[in-house]
Design a protein around this motif. Structure first.
Motif, PDB file in Angstrom:
ATOM      1  N   ILE A   3       0.855  -1.184   0.000  1.00 24.79           N
ATOM      2  CA  ILE A   3       0.000   0.000   0.000  1.00 24.79           C
ATOM      3  C   ILE A   3       0.892   1.236   0.000  1.00 24.79           C
ATOM      4  CG2 ILE A   3      -1.778   1.246   1.296  1.00 24.79           C
ATOM      5  CD1 ILE A   3      -2.706  -1.512   2.354  1.00 24.79           C
ATOM      6  N   HIS A   6      -1.816   6.439   1.791  1.00 32.50           N
ATOM      7  CA  HIS A   6      -2.523   6.297   3.072  1.00 32.50           C
ATOM      8  C   HIS A   6      -3.268   7.588   3.422  1.00 32.50           C
ATOM      9  CE1 HIS A   6       0.031   2.740   3.961  1.00 32.50           C
ATOM     10  NE2 HIS A   6       0.959   3.439   3.326  1.00 32.50           N
ATOM     11  N   PRO A   7      -4.237   7.506   4.378  1.00 37.17           N
ATOM     12  CA  PRO A   7      -4.835   8.750   4.879  1.00 37.17           C
ATOM     13  C   PRO A   7      -3.755   9.596   5.566  1.00 37.17           C
ATOM     14  CG  PRO A   7      -6.020   6.789   5.684  1.00 37.17           C
ATOM     15  CD  PRO A   7      -4.772   6.307   5.017  1.00 37.17           C
ATOM     16  N   HIS A  31      -9.996   1.417   4.585  1.00 38.88           N
ATOM     17  CA  HIS A  31      -8.544   1.452   4.409  1.00 38.88           C
ATOM     18  C   HIS A  31      -7.832   0.789   5.582  1.00 38.88           C
ATOM     19  CE1 HIS A  31      -4.618   2.852   3.064  1.00 38.88           C
ATOM     20  NE2 HIS A  31      -4.378   3.010   4.355  1.00 38.88           N
ATOM     21  N   CYS A  35      -4.938  -2.202   5.995  1.00 41.15           N
ATOM     22  CA  CYS A  35      -3.600  -1.594   6.083  1.00 41.15           C
ATOM     23  C   CYS A  35      -3.025  -1.711   7.498  1.00 41.15           C
ATOM     24  CB  CYS A  35      -3.676  -0.124   5.666  1.00 41.15           C
ATOM     25  SG  CYS A  35      -2.074   0.705   5.730  1.00 41.15           S
ATOM     26  N   CYS A  38      -1.560   1.610   9.073  1.00 43.06           N
ATOM     27  CA  CYS A  38      -2.536   2.578   9.585  1.00 43.06           C
ATOM     28  C   CYS A  38      -3.247   2.046  10.823  1.00 43.06           C
ATOM     29  CB  CYS A  38      -3.532   2.964   8.492  1.00 43.06           C
ATOM     30  SG  CYS A  38      -2.777   4.057   7.251  1.00 43.06           S
TER      31      CYS A  38
HETATM   32 ZN   LIG Z   1      -2.606   2.915   5.359  1.00 39.96          ZN
END
Ligand SMILES: [Zn+2]
Length: 218
Positions: A3, A6-7, A31, A35, A38
């Motif tokens: 990934i 990301h946010p 997400h 992930c 995260c």
């Molecule tokens: Zn992420």
């Protein structure tokens, strides 16, 4: 699965604190569900919040932070509890596996939006006002042109798209604020399915956009 997008840290903090509106919260939950990086970040923010509450010092946190955090856990997508568990929103069969975080969401059927373009309305449990949609765009097509006043959150579920900032693959989240002028184009090797929400008002432009505007409450 690697990934790459990301946010932002601020968005993950707002997610952990339960202050993101329902639409963006769902996209971030999708997400975070896929992930590990995260997930660790959110857990760290929650631990900091918990430690501050334990210390009894309302440093930088509202006095109702715990209450809001518990309310968020109750509302968390994919974890229906209490009265909410009894409500089963209608779910159309879209022919794709949706992430677990969307288990409690209502899913509308695919609707035609333009050549190579379909969308489905996503209803968030307990937040009918949230503007969330699934978008299905054919290979090589450009996503509908639009502007918006708040951030836009797009999580790729299948296929990929690219814009000036890079390529977005399944698991990637694109967080675009009002400053970003982006025209994402779906990559030539296959269709792309995304789930998207906005935090603010969206105004679609161009011909397709004006058609969309009539159907979507963005
Ligand atoms: Zn992420």
């Amino acid at each position: 699965m690697t990934i790459n997008h990301h946010p932002s840290g601020e968005t993950l903090l707002r997610f952990a604190a339960g202050t993101l509106p329902a639409g963006p919260r769902l996209i971030v939950a999708v997400h975070v569900g896929g992930c590990p990086a995260c997930r660790r970040q959110v857990a760290a923010f929650e631990a900091i919040g918990g430690a501050l509450l334990d210390a009894g010092e309302p440093v930088g946190m509202a006095s109702d932070a715990l209450e809001r955090m518990m309310a968020r856990i109750d509302r968390e997508p994919g974890r229906p509890q209490g009265a909410a568990a009894a409500i089963r929103l209608p779910r159309a069969e879209l022919g794709i596996a949706l992430p677990e975080a969307m288990d409690a969401c209502g899913i509308g059927p695919w609707r035609w939006l333009g050549p190579g373009l379909r969308w489905s309305r996503v209803t968030v449990q307990g937040a009918p006002e949230a503007n969330v949609m699934l978008l299905r765009v054919a290979a090589g097509k450009t996503l509908p042109e639009h502007t918006h006043s708040g951030s836009e959150f797009t999580q790729v579920l299948k296929g990929s798209f690219s814009d000036a900032r890079g390529r977005y693959l399944p698991g990637d989240m694109d967080e675009a604020d009002a400053e970003v002028d982006h025209t994402p184009v779906v990559d030539a090797d296959g269709e792309c399915i995304c789930v998207a929400a906005i935090d603010g008002q969206m105004k679609l432009t161009g011909f397709v956009g004006r058609v969309v505007q009539r159907f979507v409450s963005f």
